[in-house]
Design an enzyme around this catalytic site. Structure first.
Site, PDB file in Angstrom:
ATOM      1  N   GLY A 104      39.531  47.456   4.806  1.00  0.00           N
ATOM      2  CA  GLY A 104      39.526  46.975   6.177  1.00  0.00           C
ATOM      3  C   GLY A 104      40.687  46.045   6.463  1.00  0.00           C
ATOM      4  O   GLY A 104      41.263  45.457   5.551  1.00  0.00           O
ATOM      5  N   GLY A 113      42.270  42.628   8.698  1.00  0.00           N
ATOM      6  CA  GLY A 113      41.776  41.294   8.984  1.00  0.00           C
ATOM      7  C   GLY A 113      41.874  40.354   7.793  1.00  0.00           C
ATOM      8  O   GLY A 113      41.580  39.169   7.918  1.00  0.00           O
ATOM      9  N   HIS A 114      42.298  40.899   6.647  1.00  0.00           N
ATOM     10  CA  HIS A 114      42.422  40.103   5.427  1.00  0.00           C
ATOM     11  C   HIS A 114      43.878  39.893   5.034  1.00  0.00           C
ATOM     12  O   HIS A 114      44.181  39.648   3.872  1.00  0.00           O
ATOM     13  CB  HIS A 114      41.724  40.808   4.268  1.00  0.00           C
ATOM     14  CG  HIS A 114      40.284  41.093   4.477  1.00  0.00           C
ATOM     15  ND1 HIS A 114      39.349  40.091   4.531  1.00  0.00           N
ATOM     16  CD2 HIS A 114      39.608  42.257   4.649  1.00  0.00           C
ATOM     17  CE1 HIS A 114      38.143  40.646   4.714  1.00  0.00           C
ATOM     18  NE2 HIS A 114      38.283  41.946   4.806  1.00  0.00           N
ATOM     19  N   ASP A 141      33.613  51.240   2.053  1.00  0.00           N
ATOM     20  CA  ASP A 141      34.821  51.769   1.434  1.00  0.00           C
ATOM     21  C   ASP A 141      34.489  52.911   0.483  1.00  0.00           C
ATOM     22  O   ASP A 141      35.168  53.941   0.475  1.00  0.00           O
ATOM     23  CB  ASP A 141      35.565  50.645   0.698  1.00  0.00           C
ATOM     24  CG  ASP A 141      36.084  49.597   1.663  1.00  0.00           C
ATOM     25  OD1 ASP A 141      37.210  49.768   2.158  1.00  0.00           O
ATOM     26  OD2 ASP A 141      35.348  48.654   1.977  1.00  0.00           O
ATOM     27  N   HIS A 199      34.101  38.154   3.260  1.00  0.00           N
ATOM     28  CA  HIS A 199      33.705  38.308   4.660  1.00  0.00           C
ATOM     29  C   HIS A 199      32.624  37.295   4.993  1.00  0.00           C
ATOM     30  O   HIS A 199      32.011  37.351   6.048  1.00  0.00           O
ATOM     31  CB  HIS A 199      33.118  39.689   4.945  1.00  0.00           C
ATOM     32  CG  HIS A 199      33.966  40.821   4.492  1.00  0.00           C
ATOM     33  ND1 HIS A 199      33.950  41.289   3.212  1.00  0.00           N
ATOM     34  CD2 HIS A 199      34.870  41.568   5.156  1.00  0.00           C
ATOM     35  CE1 HIS A 199      34.796  42.297   3.109  1.00  0.00           C
ATOM     36  NE2 HIS A 199      35.373  42.481   4.265  1.00  0.00           N
TER      37      HIS A 199
END
Ligand SMILES: Nc1ncnc2c1ncn2[C@@H]1O[C@H](COP(=O)(O)OP(=O)(O)O)[C@@H](O)[C@H]1O
Ligand SMILES: Nc1ncnc2c1ncn2[C@@H]1O[C@H](COP(=O)(O)OP(=O)(O)O)[C@@H](O)[C@H]1O
Ligand SMILES: [Mg+2]
Ligand SMILES: [Mg+2]
Ligand SMILES: [Mg+2]
Ligand SMILES: [Mg+2]
Lengths: 211, 337, 337, 211
Positions: free
Chosen positions: C52, C54-55, C108, C217
């Site tokens: 994903g 955002g990291h 994932d 997260h």
């Protein structure tokens, strides 16, 4: 009862008192620098004055000039920042003007402030009206010349008032030096942080001399 | 603000210890608060940097392979005292002179100057070049009064490379000055950092405003503008850099075919995600202008605690600067293959 | 939360465009949302990572020289859909097989598995190694269920190096598995990140508490403990890693003279200053244990927007892992000389 | 009036309605995933359902099975995350079970849900009680078998109630799958986000069929 002069030992006590007052005033100085600078002036002065207390406890001052020079060295070595260099210079230069003097009296106060003021001006390049510590230091220095015939306990009161007035006048000035300079017109309305420190220092000297 | 620290008054000392550890033996601590490379070739002109702490990974993180030889470190946001400058100078000096290269802040200038006076009393040859890349901090006519911000990463990188081969101090000074002249930055901030010892924010700003041109301690910039999008803000910021190159007669303006370095810096709280989104728009802008980006650098290099904001820095390359840029380097702050 | 973005629903696409730009031609965008090296040697076993967005700067920032060949990128905190995995697989495949190496999250695993099925329909040989370094996310008896957190930087670095010379897919798989087995992490968080599209924090936590063992997260960890100092927290976290090596019979415990890699990662809002202060204490701890730190890595590599927190990762080195670690690498996320 | 069956065109309209209801429910789903996961389920479903709307507008569905398969493909390709794979599988597998059927009726509903449920279980490995979407999907599928002799407009109402009940029952379960699993006992008290989506989807189907 107010004193007419101080010997080296009394000057040490005075500077310890000054140091403790500045340390107490950290929040005021922090706020002043937050308004116009980066907000660290109070912490810097606190760091410097703690170093002064340690230095004066460790090493013996033989002359009054040593007391001020040691104060300046301690501030310069520990604080960093603009005010480390400037307040270090203030006390070191002021102290140098007293070399050979046995006592710190009204004349000495004048020599001290005059030399301190010259030192800070040449180190920092500021002139009166630039909204810096000079705006408290220079009027104090001038006034000290005018009242140097009075006993120290009287002259210092008057000089402290001048410094305070200078600090208050700095409110209306537009900053052109240091971190505040980019504020321009927005700097109007707040006193300069370094000028606050100068006023507090001289007032604390006066309070010590008058007790 | 929950911070993972110990005594708030000791953060500068403890982070320096940590930084030395991060170098795994390549650097060592010297004196009260300096960090210096473990091995400095004996024939080298030395490069000394420094400044206040709290902006990690700079300044002290730029000591390293083909970078600075040492750094004099101050307390949080405070220039290092002259004694520390002196101890760092003595530690990096090989007898071939030391160049001081640091951001133009009153406190730094005074303390480094006193340090230089003390060093020359010790017979060490010192010269100083001030980093003045922040175009919003003074008009171009008085560009020597400008602050040093994120462009310092590029400038120190280039000077570090040049210091490996410079024949003498004057030569290194010349190249460092050239890097400064060719590097211009514009920053913005949306929210303040805080001073660890007081927990107080370094400035206040409206929830709906961005400080355009703000410095890396939150020094005021040119104006406060309404909060906007990445795509709206980016060209506004780059315009200021392009205009500055245009107005300054000491350097040719940025024109089609020119090669540049582009640095996108986060002040801390601004995420890498935002930096990349702004970078995307910056590259469009530069393509439009026909300017060629030779190398892109992006990340949080010059920070101010949890302050949010971003800056763009552009270095107009010439053959000499490019050659120094190309040299690999390694440090905690910046590494390049 | 003032963020420098455009359309909050397009951040994943726009940051990928920015990331590609940051590579200055060394990487290109492929298909909907993949990033792939411009040149992949034709005889190479390929390494594909992903996850994903955002990291940042992971995952896609770990594509680069001697690192991953490509990355399949999802939306914010969402695994990439199978189509994207497929397009990335096709783009990195040279005919010598593709290793999928990514963090063990249900989303994932499912999407990469479907991607692998689609790829093998296309005749591409795919193997998968899951990154499971977060010791707080499952007991050692079921360590295959653990999440992947910051240790992935080391694992991808080692696998990337190994992929340069691996003779076949099985060989690369073997080394990647070894890197996973040898790498363990523990994280904490003090405050949440937020999702750009909603502005909502991903979790809530008391002002006086730290989430010990929290995921990247904000997934819950082993417990919530009172906020404390860097020097108190650091040994607590490292204890958990040491205990895990001790309890796990698949690997020898960490003992005197062992060489390790040490990674201190910031989740975003935690400053480099804090990381360095914690690093300082970690090194004391490791010296006490007689463990030798071969290399230290510190910075914000695996972030979660403005989430605050830190993690320690330790890789127990052996000759083979060390040799792969030593190879220089370059990328937006991590560069080593 | 309630419908007894749907043709492909009506099924398209139904899925558009489902999509719009899910998009409206984004905040509810976001909150549900914030409690137990990473808070992105609502956005993921919104992204997926927007893709469904586009897909159904672009391409023509000749059979009812196509409508559901296209829905699944659109979700799987656009969403990512656990639910992209799982809801994609749900609709694709469900749709496959309807291949060759001209109409979507009560029997079709049962085949659809049974096959969807099997697909999701084998893709994700969850079983009832793991606090996942399965806890809404499986009871719905079983109930659909029991009421498959009723007209679609009646059976779907009952099945929707089962899904909703399943979602409510998930509140009391301890999570063992997906991001919520590390919460353990702390996961009790909140319904599973994916189960919420399943319940909303089937309820929206029922509402469409009954108007
Ligand atoms: N060039 C200068 N000349 C005289 N005083 C100065 C000058 N620059 C700064 N100052 C004084 O220093 C004060 C700020 O000190 P401090 O906050 O400790 O330093 P810094 O600016 O490095 O953070 C100002 O309020 C001002 O009085
Ligand atoms: N293995 C699984 N089997 C069935 N459903 C699952 C599984 N893992 C997750 N889910 C479902 O997916 C939902 C979470 O979806 P979403 O938030 O979109 O994915 P992510 O976990 O990738 O953020 C959960 O609420 C649960 O219903
Ligand atoms: Mg200040
Ligand atoms: Mg300062
Ligand atoms: Mg997710
Ligand atoms: Mg989720």
């Amino acid at each position: 009862m107010g004193k007419e002069s101080l010997d080296a030992k009394e000057a040490v006590e005075m500077m310890k008192h000054v140091a403790s007052v500045i340390i107490e005033s950290e929040p005021i100085l922090t706020d002043a620098d937050r308004n116009l600078g980066d907000g660290d002036h109070g912490l810097g002065m606190e760091r410097g004055m703690n170093a002064v207390i340690n230095k004066l406890a460790e090493s013996e001052a033989h002359e009054v000039s040593d007391v001020f020079k040691m104060t300046g060295m301690a501030m310069m070595s520990s604080m960093g920042g603009a005010s480390g260099a400037l307040f270090g210079t203030l006390f070191r230069n002021g102290g140098k003007a007293l070399e050979g003097e046995e006592k710190f009296d009204s004349k000495g106060l004048h020599s001290f402030l005059e030399s301190a003021n010259d030192g800070v001006k040449s180190r920092g390049g500021a002139v009166p009206g630039d909204k810096t510590m000079i705006d408290a230091l220079e009027p104090a220095s001038i006034r000290a010349g005018e009242v140097s015939e009075l006993p120290l306990c009287e002259s210092i009161k008057i000089v402290a008032l001048s410094a305070n007035e200078g600090k208050n006048n700095s409110k209306e000035m537009v900053a052109t030096m240091g971190r505040a300079k980019t504020l321009g017109e927005k700097s109007v309305g707040h006193p300069d942080a370094g000028a606050c420190s100068v006023a507090i220092i001289i007032q604390a000297m006066s309070d010590f001399i008058n007790t | 603000m929950k911070k993972l620290i110990n005594d708030p008054l000791k953060v500068a000392d403890e982070l320096l210890d940590g930084l030395v550890e991060a170098y795994d033996g390549d650097c060592k601590k010297v004196g009260v608060r300096s960090i210096v490379k473990t091995e400095i070739p004996s024939n080298k002109v030395s490069l000394l940097i420094g400044g206040g702490a709290g902006h990690e990974p700079i300044y002290h993180g730029l000591v390293g392979t083909n970078l600075a030889d040492g750094a004099a470190c101050g307390d949080i946001f405070a220039a290092p005292p002259p004694d520390i400058v002196l101890e760092a100078t003595e530690a990096v000096n090989t007898g071939n002179g030391v160049l001081y290269l640091y951001g133009n802040y009153a406190g730094d200038v005074m303390n480094f100057d006193i340090g230089a006076e003390l060093s020359s009393d010790d017979g060490i040859d010192v010269k100083t070049v001030l980093i003045t890349d922040d175009v919003c901090s003074a008009p171009h006519e008085s560009k020597d009064n400008r602050r040093g911000i994120a462009g310092l990463v590029i400038i120190v990188k280039i000077a570090g490379a040049a210091s490996q081969t410079a024949d003498n101090l004057e030569e290194l000074e010349r190249i460092a000055k050239m890097a400064v002249l060719h590097t211009r930055s514009v920053g913005v901030s949306m929210s303040p950092g805080s001073i660890p010892a007081t927990g107080k924010p370094t400035f206040d700003i409206d929830e709906e405003l961005i400080g355009l041109g703000m410095g890396i301690h939150g020094e005021p910039g040119v104006s406060e503008i309404p909060m906007t999008t990445a795509d709206d803000l980016t060209p506004k910021m780059l315009d200021l850099i392009f205009e500055d190159f245009e107005n300054d007669s000491d350097i040719e303006c940025l024109s089609e075919g020119d090669e540049i370095l582009l640095l996108v810096n986060s002040l801390g709280a601004t995420t890498m995600m935002e930096c990349l989104i702004c970078l995307r728009r910056a590259k469009m802008y530069l393509k439009d202008k026909g300017v060629v980006v030779y190398d892109t650098i992006v990340g949080p290099f010059v920070t101010c605690q949890e302050m949010s904001g971003i800056s763009f820095s552009i270095t107009k390359l010439n053959d000499e600067l490019k050659q120094y840029w190309d040299l690999p380097c390694e440090s905690v702050c910046y590494t390049k293959l």
